[in-house]
Every structure is written in structure tokens, then in C-alpha cells.
Scaffold this motif. Structure first.
Motif, PDB file in Angstrom:
ATOM      1  N   UNK A  48       0.808  -1.220   0.000  1.00  0.00           N
ATOM      2  CA  UNK A  48       0.000   0.000   0.000  1.00  0.00           C
ATOM      3  C   UNK A  48       0.840   1.269   0.000  1.00  0.00           C
ATOM      4  N   UNK A  49       2.177   1.095  -0.066  1.00  0.00           N
ATOM      5  CA  UNK A  49       3.089   2.246  -0.045  1.00  0.00           C
ATOM      6  C   UNK A  49       2.825   3.138   1.165  1.00  0.00           C
ATOM      7  N   UNK A  50       2.749   2.489   2.292  1.00  0.00           N
ATOM      8  CA  UNK A  50       2.499   3.152   3.569  1.00  0.00           C
ATOM      9  C   UNK A  50       3.738   3.946   3.988  1.00  0.00           C
ATOM     10  N   UNK A  51       3.571   5.196   4.332  1.00  0.00           N
ATOM     11  CA  UNK A  51       4.690   6.028   4.750  1.00  0.00           C
ATOM     12  C   UNK A  51       5.341   5.598   6.046  1.00  0.00           C
ATOM     13  N   UNK A  52       4.709   4.685   6.782  1.00  0.00           N
ATOM     14  CA  UNK A  52       5.276   4.209   8.042  1.00  0.00           C
ATOM     15  C   UNK A  52       6.166   2.982   7.842  1.00  0.00           C
ATOM     16  N   UNK A  53       6.304   2.499   6.612  1.00  0.00           N
ATOM     17  CA  UNK A  53       6.986   1.229   6.378  1.00  0.00           C
ATOM     18  C   UNK A  53       8.455   1.273   6.786  1.00  0.00           C
ATOM     19  N   UNK A  54       9.163   2.361   6.524  1.00  0.00           N
ATOM     20  CA  UNK A  54      10.581   2.428   6.882  1.00  0.00           C
ATOM     21  C   UNK A  54      10.764   2.387   8.395  1.00  0.00           C
ATOM     22  N   UNK A  55       9.882   3.072   9.103  1.00  0.00           N
ATOM     23  CA  UNK A  55       9.939   3.076  10.569  1.00  0.00           C
ATOM     24  C   UNK A  55       9.690   1.673  11.109  1.00  0.00           C
ATOM     25  N   UNK A  56       8.693   0.989  10.560  1.00  0.00           N
ATOM     26  CA  UNK A  56       8.386  -0.370  10.986  1.00  0.00           C
ATOM     27  C   UNK A  56       9.549  -1.311  10.686  1.00  0.00           C
ATOM     28  N   UNK A  57      10.116  -1.152   9.500  1.00  0.00           N
ATOM     29  CA  UNK A  57      11.233  -2.014   9.128  1.00  0.00           C
ATOM     30  C   UNK A  57      12.413  -1.826  10.080  1.00  0.00           C
ATOM     31  N   UNK A  58      12.758  -0.589  10.388  1.00  0.00           N
ATOM     32  CA  UNK A  58      13.921  -0.310  11.239  1.00  0.00           C
ATOM     33  C   UNK A  58      13.696  -0.702  12.693  1.00  0.00           C
ATOM     34  N   UNK A  59      12.471  -0.526  13.185  1.00  0.00           N
ATOM     35  CA  UNK A  59      12.180  -0.788  14.592  1.00  0.00           C
ATOM     36  C   UNK A  59      11.818  -2.238  14.880  1.00  0.00           C
ATOM     37  N   UNK A  60      11.253  -2.923  13.893  1.00  0.00           N
ATOM     38  CA  UNK A  60      10.706  -4.262  14.146  1.00  0.00           C
ATOM     39  C   UNK A  60      11.346  -5.339  13.282  1.00  0.00           C
ATOM     40  N   UNK A  61      11.318  -5.159  11.978  1.00  0.00           N
ATOM     41  CA  UNK A  61      11.746  -6.219  11.067  1.00  0.00           C
ATOM     42  C   UNK A  61      13.256  -6.465  11.157  1.00  0.00           C
ATOM     43  N   UNK A  62      14.030  -5.433  11.009  1.00  0.00           N
ATOM     44  CA  UNK A  62      15.495  -5.576  10.989  1.00  0.00           C
ATOM     45  C   UNK A  62      16.050  -6.123  12.319  1.00  0.00           C
ATOM     46  N   UNK A  63      15.653  -5.569  13.487  1.00  0.00           N
ATOM     47  CA  UNK A  63      16.187  -6.099  14.743  1.00  0.00           C
ATOM     48  C   UNK A  63      15.847  -7.558  14.993  1.00  0.00           C
ATOM     49  N   UNK A  64      14.755  -8.016  14.403  1.00  0.00           N
ATOM     50  CA  UNK A  64      14.320  -9.403  14.601  1.00  0.00           C
ATOM     51  C   UNK A  64      14.724 -10.333  13.448  1.00  0.00           C
ATOM     52  N   UNK A  65      15.542  -9.773  12.530  1.00  0.00           N
ATOM     53  CA  UNK A  65      16.097 -10.561  11.418  1.00  0.00           C
ATOM     54  C   UNK A  65      15.030 -11.295  10.627  1.00  0.00           C
ATOM     55  N   UNK A  66      13.997 -10.544  10.242  1.00  0.00           N
ATOM     56  CA  UNK A  66      12.863 -11.170   9.562  1.00  0.00           C
ATOM     57  C   UNK A  66      12.841 -10.914   8.064  1.00  0.00           C
ATOM     58  N   UNK A  67      13.765 -10.090   7.559  1.00  0.00           N
ATOM     59  CA  UNK A  67      13.719  -9.793   6.131  1.00  0.00           C
ATOM     60  C   UNK A  67      15.097  -9.932   5.508  1.00  0.00           C
TER      61      UNK A  67
END
Length: 458
Positions: free
Chosen positions: A439-458
């Protein structure tokens, strides 16, 4: 008089799903008209709106797009290039009418209204007089008949929005109390499980439920007008609330009580009376569904999907849905539009929430924080640790939340850190990232940096 299908969308303002009798409220006679409407059609047990605040919720309904796709993230107009449902119905020869909350569907010219009635004024009972809705609804239906056109009507009660019937705030905002046929004593009310059972909580709920009952009367009078104008059998009626009640853990959030709406559909000759659907439905689905049912050309790039086959054949619509929150209104409490970015993915069992604003210091603020209920929670929290924790959690939140809706619909126990839910958490995180990216959500980078990357999910 046209023989084509008419569509009547009735909304109420800030009504919790479990405030309605047929959706679980145990208070006798609280919503007899809605209960009867459900008995005559289908009750959608897992119907949701997309964003739990008034104007963006309605903008989603009439565009089929997420707020960041239609421009109305908060109390703004939709973007001029976004197509609307009512542009399509106008082009197809429909008479479009809106009564109440008309300024929350903007800009006016994008919605092609033939009847346009403001009810938030003294002479119209501040949008809280069932008889006003009866008279204005009749005028709308009769105007369509005079032109020989089918109608699309959106009729919106201001109940049970604050100020509640009988509350002191009514005098502050309106200068007087507006009549309510039914009032409740605090000991009579149902206290939703998301709130503690405290005397002032019950006191505020008593006012709120008086407004709920009056909203139900408004629905009944609209339906009386429809029947008296001879359109009961050729009109599809859809009822919902734009978001949950203006109390903690409901409106302007992403909890179950925020977006779960008392969604009812009556379609004579097509929906069997008294049916119940467990299909997941989202607010973005409304426009695609109406266009599908009316056999009109779909709007390209809608975020929703038609649930016509849910209504006709009981089919599922979604495995999971994406709901959002961007910002509050600019009012006497917030003083300006406040940004509280939240995102939610939920399936039929689990609900996962990302609070992009939560940092341990930022304080959440909305209209419910100034009501009796939240103040009672803060006061009781001085001696009760559990209530203090509940009030503090509402104020500050945490970045991620996970709840099992089957056993904890009131979001009392965050399961995020429990090892036995690790697989569910990871699944929901990935699903959230997918929704955000698609959906090209403007919050995606914040979510990726705070949640996805630290948890090694992507």
C-alpha cells in the motif's frame, strides 16, 4: 418510481459494536430497531471499519481506499483525483443524498449530492432528534421519486458521539440538554471488559447508553420513512458505526473495540432473514461491494474487495485485514491534530498492533482522556496497581501488541513476549510489512527499522 435497487447506508457516530443488543449487549431493550433489522437480514459478526475516527472512516467507505491513498488521513478533504462511489452512482442515474455528518465527507463537489442536509444545529436537534431524521429522510426519498430515479442515501446520526445525553458536557456545548426517551442508572449498565468497573465509569456509560438508545430510535424512524415511501422492498439497507465509543481502548486506536462495527445488511429477496456471517470485512470493501451489486464499473486501484458473495452465498472475503490510525482531530482537548501512527493486522483469532509513536515518553491524548472514565481510572490507580497499569499503558503504550481475540477481546494481556506465541508474532510482523509495502504506507521504513530488521525477519 424507479424499479432499480436503492441503497441506504445508515451510520451512527462512535457506537461500540457490543453496545448493540444483537451483538451482545445484555441491557434489555437497548437497541430494538437494530435488533429487528438484523433479524430481517444479515449480521456481519466480523465487520470492521478501516480507521477509527470520524472523517477518515467515512472517506474510506465512499472511496474504497486506505487513508494514505485517498488523502484523508485525518480531518482533511480527499484528494481531487480520487474517484468516489457517489460519482459512479450519479453517472448511472442515481439520486444521491446525505443527511448529517455531511462535512465529514469532503470536498462536497467530489460526492455529487442532490440532497445535502446539515443536522448539527439547534433547529435540527444537533443531529440527535429521531423525528428530524424521519422528516428529512422522507423528503430525500420523495425527491428521488419525483425525479424518477433510484437513490443512494447516506444518513448519519450524530448519536452516540459526545456530549452524551444527560451529561454535564451537553450544557457546555449546546447550552441545554436534548431529550432522550430512555435514561439509565449506573447500576443498570453493561461495562465493556476493556474498562474497569468503577462508579464514575458506570456514570459515564449511563449517559452514553442513553445516546445509544436514541441512535437506535433514529434508525427506526429512518426505516419508518423508507417503508412509508414504499421503498422497503426495493432498497438494500446497510448499517454500521464509523468507529468505537469515545472511551479508552476504543475510538482513535486500533484495538478490537476501535474498529469492530455492528455491521448489518438487509437486502429483501436476496439475504435470508436472520443470517449471520463470520467473514472478515473491512471498511475499504464497502465501495467495491456496492458497485458490484449495482453492476456498475469498478473503481480502479481500490484497496478493498467486494463482499457481494458473502451476502449472497456466505463466502469468505479476507484471511486477514489491515486497519490504521494516523491522527486525532483538532479540538478543545488536543488543541491541534495530533499524530499517533498505529497499524494493525488481524485475522479471525489474533490482532497485532504496531504503535509507531510509542517511545516511553510521548503521551497519548484524545477526547476520551478528558472524560469521567479515564479520570476515574487515574484516580483509582493511586491505590489499585492493576488499574494504574491499565491507565499508564493506555497513555504510553509499547511499540508492539498481540492479543488472542477468542479469549481476550478486550486487549488486557499483551502476548508479544511470550515464547509460545513467537511464531504468531513473526507471521503477523511479516504480514504487516507486506500490507505496508503493497500500500506504499509512509510508516513502512519506521516499521522495518524498529521491528523487522532487529528481529532478522527480512
Amino acid at each position: 418510481m424507479s424499479k432499480r435497487l436503492n441503497v441506504l447506508l445508515i451510520t451512527v457516530d462512535d457506537m461500540n459494536c457490543d453496545s448493540v443488543g444483537c451483538f451482545g449487549n445484555p441491557m434489555p431493550g437497548i437497541t430494538p430497531n437494530l435488533d429487528r433489522l438484523a433479524a430481517e437480514g444479515m449480521r456481519l459478526e466480523q465487520g470492521h471499519i478501516t480507521v477509527a475516527v470520524c472523517q477518515p472512516s467515512r472517506s474510506v467507505l465512499l472511496t474504497g481506499r486506505y487513508p494514505h491513498h485517498n488523502g484523508a488521513r485525518g480531518f482533511e478533504d480527499i484528494d481531487c483525483g480520487v474517484s468516489t462511489l457517489t460519482e459512479k452512482t450519479r453517472a448511472a442515474g442515481y439520486y444521491n443524498g446525505i443527511i448529517g455528518k455531511e462535512d465529514h465527507v469532503a470536498p462536497k463537489e467530489k460526492f455529487c449530492w442532490d440532497t445535502y442536509v446539515r443536522t448539527l444545529c439547534e433547529e435540527m436537534g444537533q443531529g440527535r432528534d429521531p423525528e428530524v431524521y424521519y422528516e428529512e429522510s422522507k423528503k430525500l426519498f420523495q425527491a428521488a421519486d419525483r425525479e424518477g430515479k433510484p437513490f443512494f442515501a447516506m444518513i448519519n446520526s450524530h448519536d452516540p458521539h459526545r456530549p452524551f445525553a444527560g451529561a454535564e458536557d451537553e450544557l457546555k456545548y449546546f447550552g441545554r440538554h436534548y431529550h432522550a426517551d430512555v435514561t439509565y442508572e449506573p447500576e443498570e449498565v453493561y461495562v465493556p471488559g476493556c474498562l474497569p468497573d468503577l462508579p464514575d465509569v458506570r456514570r459515564e456509560l449511563a449517559w452514553y447508553y442513553a445516546s445509544v438508545h436514541r441512535a437506535d430510535q433514529t434508525v427506526g424512524r429512518i426505516l419508518d420513512a423508507l417503508r412509508e415511501c414504499g421503498h422497503e422492498e426495493d432498497t438494500m439497507v446497510l448499517f454500521l458505526s464509523d468507529n468505537g465509543m469515545a472511551l479508552p481502548y476504543a475510538k482513535t486506536n486500533c484495538y478490537l473495540h476501535s474498529t469492530h462495527s455492528p455491521y448489518i445488511v438487509r437486502w429483501p429477496g436476496h439475504i435470508k432473514a436472520g443470517t449471520v456471517s463470520e467473514a472478515l470485512i473491512n471498511g475499504v470493501d464497502y465501495t467495491p461491494t456496492i458497485l458490484d451489486i449495482l453492476a456498475l464499473e469498478p473503481i480502479q486501484d481500490c484497496d478493498g474487495a467486494s463482499f457481494k458473495n458473502t451476502l449472497l452465498a456466505g463466502e469468505e472475503c479476507h484471511e486477514d485485514i489491515f486497519t490504521l490510525m494516523f491522527k486525532t482531530a483538532n479540538n478543545h482537548i488536543t488543541k491541534k491534530a495530533l499524530s499517533f501512527p498505529m497499524r494493525c493486522v488481524q485475522d479471525k483469532r489474533f490482532i497485532y498492533i504496531f504503535n509507531g509513536w510509542s517511545d516511553g515518553e510521548c503521551r497519548f491524548l484524545n477526547e476520551s482522556t478528558e472524560g469521567l472514565t479515564f479520570k476515574a481510572m487515574e484516580e483509582a490507580g493511586k491505590t489499585d496497581p492493576a488499574i494504574r497499569q491499565r491507565a499508564e499503558f493506555f497513555t504510553y503504550r509499547v511499540p508492539e501488541e498481540l492479543y488472542d481475540k477468542e479469549v481476550d477481546p478486550h486487549a488486557l494481556h499483551n502476548l508479544l513476549e511470550l515464547p509460545e506465541y513467537r511464531d504468531i508474532v513473526e507471521k503477523m510482523r511479516r504480514k504487516m510489512l507486506q500490507y505496508m509495502r503493497e500500500s506504499k504506507d509512509g510508516l513502512v521504513d519506521d516499521f522495518f527499522c524498529k521491528v523487522i530488521k532487529p528481529n532478522h525477519l527480512d
